[in-house]
Design an enzyme around this catalytic site. Structure first.
Site, mmCIF file in Angstrom:
data_model
loop_
_atom_site.group_PDB
_atom_site.id
_atom_site.type_symbol
_atom_site.label_atom_id
_atom_site.label_comp_id
_atom_site.label_asym_id
_atom_site.label_seq_id
_atom_site.Cartn_x
_atom_site.Cartn_y
_atom_site.Cartn_z
ATOM 1 N N GLY A 1 0.907 -1.083 -0.137
ATOM 2 C CA GLY A 1 0.193 -0.178 0.061
ATOM 3 C C GLY A 1 1.067 1.180 -0.070
ATOM 4 O O GLY A 1 0.479 2.338 0.648
ATOM 5 N N LEU B 1 1.639 3.696 -1.821
ATOM 6 C CA LEU B 1 1.225 4.594 -2.836
ATOM 7 C C LEU B 1 -0.343 4.983 -2.277
ATOM 8 O O LEU B 1 -0.851 6.288 -2.636
ATOM 9 C CB LEU B 1 0.045 4.372 -4.815
ATOM 10 C CG LEU B 1 1.273 3.446 -5.761
ATOM 11 C CD1 LEU B 1 1.419 3.484 -6.232
ATOM 12 C CD2 LEU B 1 2.923 4.715 -4.861
ATOM 13 N N GLY B 2 -0.148 4.873 -1.048
ATOM 14 C CA GLY B 2 -2.220 5.565 -0.320
ATOM 15 C C GLY B 2 -0.772 6.176 1.002
ATOM 16 O O GLY B 2 0.675 7.341 0.282
ATOM 17 N N GLN B 3 -2.162 6.930 1.068
ATOM 18 C CA GLN B 3 -0.906 8.544 2.093
ATOM 19 C C GLN B 3 -0.373 8.441 3.002
ATOM 20 O O GLN B 3 0.837 9.027 3.045
ATOM 21 C CB GLN B 3 -3.048 9.026 2.878
ATOM 22 C CG GLN B 3 -2.646 10.471 4.029
ATOM 23 C CD GLN B 3 -3.382 10.653 4.802
ATOM 24 O OE1 GLN B 3 -4.224 9.771 5.098
ATOM 25 N NE2 GLN B 3 -3.669 11.699 5.678
ATOM 26 N N ARG C 1 -2.116 0.387 -7.417
ATOM 27 C CA ARG C 1 -2.533 1.149 -8.329
ATOM 28 C C ARG C 1 -0.749 1.029 -9.002
ATOM 29 O O ARG C 1 0.099 0.576 -8.631
ATOM 30 C CB ARG C 1 -2.383 1.971 -7.217
ATOM 31 C CG ARG C 1 -3.984 2.283 -7.324
ATOM 32 C CD ARG C 1 -4.564 3.234 -6.781
ATOM 33 N NE ARG C 1 -3.721 3.597 -5.533
ATOM 34 C CZ ARG C 1 -3.977 5.132 -4.481
ATOM 35 N NH1 ARG C 1 -4.265 5.856 -5.304
ATOM 36 N NH2 ARG C 1 -3.327 5.497 -3.685
ATOM 37 N N ILE D 1 -2.728 -7.591 -2.548
ATOM 38 C CA ILE D 1 -2.403 -7.855 -0.942
ATOM 39 C C ILE D 1 -2.914 -9.539 -0.912
ATOM 40 O O ILE D 1 -2.563 -10.326 -0.556
ATOM 41 C CB ILE D 1 -2.398 -7.560 -0.028
ATOM 42 C CG1 ILE D 1 -1.697 -7.606 1.218
ATOM 43 C CG2 ILE D 1 -3.898 -7.060 -0.036
ATOM 44 C CD1 ILE D 1 -0.102 -7.788 0.717
ATOM 45 N N TYR E 1 -14.367 -1.114 8.914
ATOM 46 C CA TYR E 1 -13.552 -1.032 8.793
ATOM 47 C C TYR E 1 -13.120 -1.399 10.249
ATOM 48 O O TYR E 1 -12.051 -1.629 11.151
ATOM 49 C CB TYR E 1 -13.265 0.499 8.663
ATOM 50 C CG TYR E 1 -11.959 1.138 8.584
ATOM 51 C CD1 TYR E 1 -10.678 0.613 7.673
ATOM 52 C CD2 TYR E 1 -11.781 1.586 9.936
ATOM 53 C CE1 TYR E 1 -9.259 0.950 7.768
ATOM 54 C CE2 TYR E 1 -10.344 2.596 10.035
ATOM 55 C CZ TYR E 1 -9.109 2.047 9.351
ATOM 56 O OH TYR E 1 -8.359 3.233 9.160
ATOM 57 N N LYS F 1 -10.181 -4.041 12.192
ATOM 58 C CA LYS F 1 -8.856 -3.895 12.522
ATOM 59 C C LYS F 1 -8.674 -4.698 13.960
ATOM 60 O O LYS F 1 -7.396 -4.040 14.301
ATOM 61 C CB LYS F 1 -9.171 -2.045 12.666
ATOM 62 C CG LYS F 1 -8.650 -0.797 11.413
ATOM 63 C CD LYS F 1 -7.173 -1.586 11.053
ATOM 64 C CE LYS F 1 -7.060 -0.993 9.676
ATOM 65 N NZ LYS F 1 -5.518 -1.195 8.963
ATOM 66 N N ILE G 1 -5.169 10.841 10.240
ATOM 67 C CA ILE G 1 -3.556 11.596 9.593
ATOM 68 C C ILE G 1 -3.726 12.345 8.980
ATOM 69 O O ILE G 1 -4.451 13.112 7.779
ATOM 70 C CB ILE G 1 -2.613 10.167 9.264
ATOM 71 C CG1 ILE G 1 -2.700 8.558 10.651
ATOM 72 C CG2 ILE G 1 -0.787 10.952 8.955
ATOM 73 C CD1 ILE G 1 -2.105 9.230 11.731
HETATM 74 P P1 NAD Z 1 -4.718 4.326 1.745
HETATM 75 O O1 NAD Z 1 -6.978 4.498 1.735
HETATM 76 O O2 NAD Z 1 -4.209 5.680 1.772
HETATM 77 O O3 NAD Z 1 -3.915 3.754 1.436
HETATM 78 C C1 NAD Z 1 -4.016 2.386 0.755
HETATM 79 C C2 NAD Z 1 -2.681 1.753 -0.147
HETATM 80 O O4 NAD Z 1 -3.646 0.262 0.142
HETATM 81 C C3 NAD Z 1 -4.281 2.575 -1.248
HETATM 82 O O5 NAD Z 1 -2.779 3.074 -2.212
HETATM 83 C C4 NAD Z 1 -3.733 1.596 -1.777
HETATM 84 O O6 NAD Z 1 -4.320 1.315 -3.841
HETATM 85 C C5 NAD Z 1 -3.322 0.428 -1.449
HETATM 86 N N1 NAD Z 1 -4.367 -1.091 -1.885
HETATM 87 C C6 NAD Z 1 -5.828 -1.084 -1.629
HETATM 88 N N2 NAD Z 1 -6.275 -2.168 -2.204
HETATM 89 C C7 NAD Z 1 -4.763 -3.187 -1.893
HETATM 90 C C8 NAD Z 1 -4.723 -4.532 -2.418
HETATM 91 N N3 NAD Z 1 -5.495 -5.407 -2.464
HETATM 92 N N4 NAD Z 1 -3.335 -4.764 -2.821
HETATM 93 C C9 NAD Z 1 -1.936 -4.390 -2.224
HETATM 94 N N5 NAD Z 1 -2.626 -2.729 -2.019
HETATM 95 C C10 NAD Z 1 -4.071 -2.136 -2.270
HETATM 96 O O7 NAD Z 1 -4.374 4.298 3.283
HETATM 97 P P2 NAD Z 1 -3.419 4.886 4.243
HETATM 98 O O8 NAD Z 1 -4.292 5.979 4.845
HETATM 99 O O9 NAD Z 1 -2.400 4.991 4.232
HETATM 100 O O10 NAD Z 1 -3.362 3.764 5.317
HETATM 101 C C11 NAD Z 1 -2.096 2.808 6.039
HETATM 102 C C12 NAD Z 1 -2.971 1.982 6.774
HETATM 103 O O11 NAD Z 1 -3.273 2.984 7.950
HETATM 104 C C13 NAD Z 1 -4.015 1.229 6.587
HETATM 105 O O12 NAD Z 1 -3.794 0.182 7.637
HETATM 106 C C14 NAD Z 1 -5.375 2.281 7.941
HETATM 107 O O13 NAD Z 1 -6.552 0.958 8.185
HETATM 108 C C15 NAD Z 1 -3.952 2.914 8.376
HETATM 109 N N6 NAD Z 1 -4.369 3.788 9.446
HETATM 110 C C16 NAD Z 1 -4.685 5.334 8.251
HETATM 111 C C17 NAD Z 1 -4.625 6.642 8.663
HETATM 112 C C18 NAD Z 1 -4.984 7.880 8.323
HETATM 113 O O14 NAD Z 1 -5.186 8.182 8.692
HETATM 114 N N7 NAD Z 1 -4.390 8.044 7.339
HETATM 115 C C19 NAD Z 1 -5.224 6.275 10.556
HETATM 116 C C20 NAD Z 1 -5.017 5.193 11.128
HETATM 117 C C21 NAD Z 1 -4.951 3.738 10.696
HETATM 118 C C1 AKB Z 2 -10.148 6.839 8.834
HETATM 119 O O1 AKB Z 2 -10.642 7.939 9.471
HETATM 120 O O2 AKB Z 2 -10.944 6.137 7.913
HETATM 121 C C2 AKB Z 2 -8.387 6.678 8.733
HETATM 122 C C3 AKB Z 2 -8.948 6.341 10.876
HETATM 123 C C4 AKB Z 2 -8.598 6.897 11.325
HETATM 124 O O3 AKB Z 2 -8.275 4.849 11.078
HETATM 125 N N1 AKB Z 2 -8.163 8.034 8.856
#
Ligand code: NAD
Ligand code: AKB
Length: 321
Positions: A14, A16-18, A42, A59, A148, A152, A178
């Site tokens: 993942g 390329l995510g946030q 992606r 994944i 979700y 988790k 975040i």
């Molecule tokens: P995001 O949605 O920005 O990125 C997730 C990435 O996973 C994307 O680039 C997507 O293309 C990839 N993805 C989705 N399905 C997939 C698959 N089948 N195979 C491979 N890749 C796949 O998420 P994020 O914000 O970067 O979060 C990363 C982790 O942190 C997650 O487990 C999320 O639950 C956790 N988290 C994030 C936040 C937040 O505020 N961003 C808060 C709490 C926990």
């Molecule tokens: C969401 O809002 O889903 C995430 C998180 C708090 O896990 N930013």
């Protein structure tokens, strides 16, 4: 931060995510560009592709995952691939599949191939409406109402199971929302990032939660610091493994708008709550992270003022280049 230990060859899922977009370069700086393999379902931008090794990886395909880990001789995984809360409510079946089987595949392949250490992040979404809103405790009964949150909680339980049953060193923490310059990926806390984007563009923002909605948040540098600190912590000091509460800051949507307005006086927000309000209402307003502080020395560096200052400066700089 402590000095780097043991993590030699890292896979980020993942990426390329946030969080992945910002964690990957930080890991590359710390452990070496060619030692951090980014992956995602992606396709990356040209810039990202040129910045280090990248593998296209779903994944849910355990055979491909095993192959990538073997080819690159991976010993550590940061598993970030997931579906977040708001997107998850639109297609719960998909969120269940990606989040549950994603974690299961990572744990199972890591066990089979004897990996050194695995990071599986959790979220404040593990808490439900029965949890006390202020300083949500570390070790309590978890009854989330979103798919979700359910995935988790299950991910935390599975990760802890792999630690106790198989001795796999799995670590994770419950991140708050975040805030970053990298774009958010479909969560309930996304409004906190979007407000900044609209403000620097000189646009009015339609906020999808009420003005008085308070949630725990964390600025990206603290988020990255928490992941690296936990992954480098001495195992013998850890009493928890995959379910650490971590706190950053807490504020209402209205307080954030006011903080931004101090720097961009023309910024205006309309509040038009949608389905995400219901999700936000089930989450706590603040987090008790004393176990993370005791077990691996956690403390956040940013508050709302220093975070807002830096966010606006960074976004303005990008806008003006
Ligand atoms: P995001 O949605 O920005 O990125 C997730 C990435 O996973 C994307 O680039 C997507 O293309 C990839 N993805 C989705 N399905 C997939 C698959 N089948 N195979 C491979 N890749 C796949 O998420 P994020 O914000 O970067 O979060 C990363 C982790 O942190 C997650 O487990 C999320 O639950 C956790 N988290 C994030 C936040 C937040 O505020 N961003 C808060 C709490 C926990
Ligand atoms: C969401 O809002 O889903 C995430 C998180 C708090 O896990 N930013």
């Amino acid at each position: 931060m402590m000095t780097s230990v043991r993590m030699k060859k890292i896979l980020v899922t993942g990426a390329l995510g946030q969080i992945g977009l910002e964690l990957t370069p930080v890991l590359r700086k710390r452990y070496g560009k060619d030692n951090v393999i980014a992956s995602d379902i992606r396709s990356p931008s040209k810039n990202f592709l040129n910045s280090g090794p990248f593998e296209s990886l779903n994944i849910l395909n355990r055979t491909d995952l095993e192959e990538v880990i073997k080819v690159y001789d991976i010993d550590t995984v940061f598993h970030l691939a997931a579906i977040l809360s708001a997107t998850g409510e639109k297609n719960p079946q998909n969120a269940l599949e990606v989040n549950l089987f994603g974690v299961y595949n990572i744990l199972e392949v890591s066990r089979k191939l004897n990996l050194t250490r695995v990071f599986v992040p959790s979220s404040i979404a593990v808490f439900g409406p029965e949890t006390s809103k202020i300083n949500a405790p570390q070790d309590i009964s978890l009854r989330p109402r979103t798919i979700y949150g359910i995935t988790k909680v299950t991910g935390e339980l599975l990760s802890n199971y792999y630690y106790y049953k198989f001795g796999l060193d799995v670590r994770g923490l419950r991140w708050p929302g975040i805030i970053s310059t990298s774009p958010p990926g479909g969560g309930t806390t996304d409004y906190a990032v979007e407000m900044f984007y609209y403000a620097v563009e000189g646009k009015r923002y339609k906020c999808f939660v009420r003005e008085d909605t308070v949630l725990p948040m964390m600025y990206m540098p603290d988020c990255l610091k928490s992941a690296i600190m936990l992954m480098e912590a001495d195992l013998s000091r850890l009493k928890h493994h995959a379910d650490f509460n971590v706190g950053g800051m807490s504020f209402s949507a209205g307080e954030l708008a006011a903080e931004i307005k101090k720097r961009i006086p023309s910024f205006e927000v309309d509040y038009e709550p949608d389905f995400r309000q219901e999700i936000a209402d089930t989450w706590p307003k603040s987090i008790d992270d004393s176990d993370a502080r005791i077990e691996w020395g956690w403390s956040a560096s940013y508050n709302i003022t220093s975070m807002a200052e830096e966010m606006i400066n960074k976004l303005m700089k990008v806008r003006n280049t």
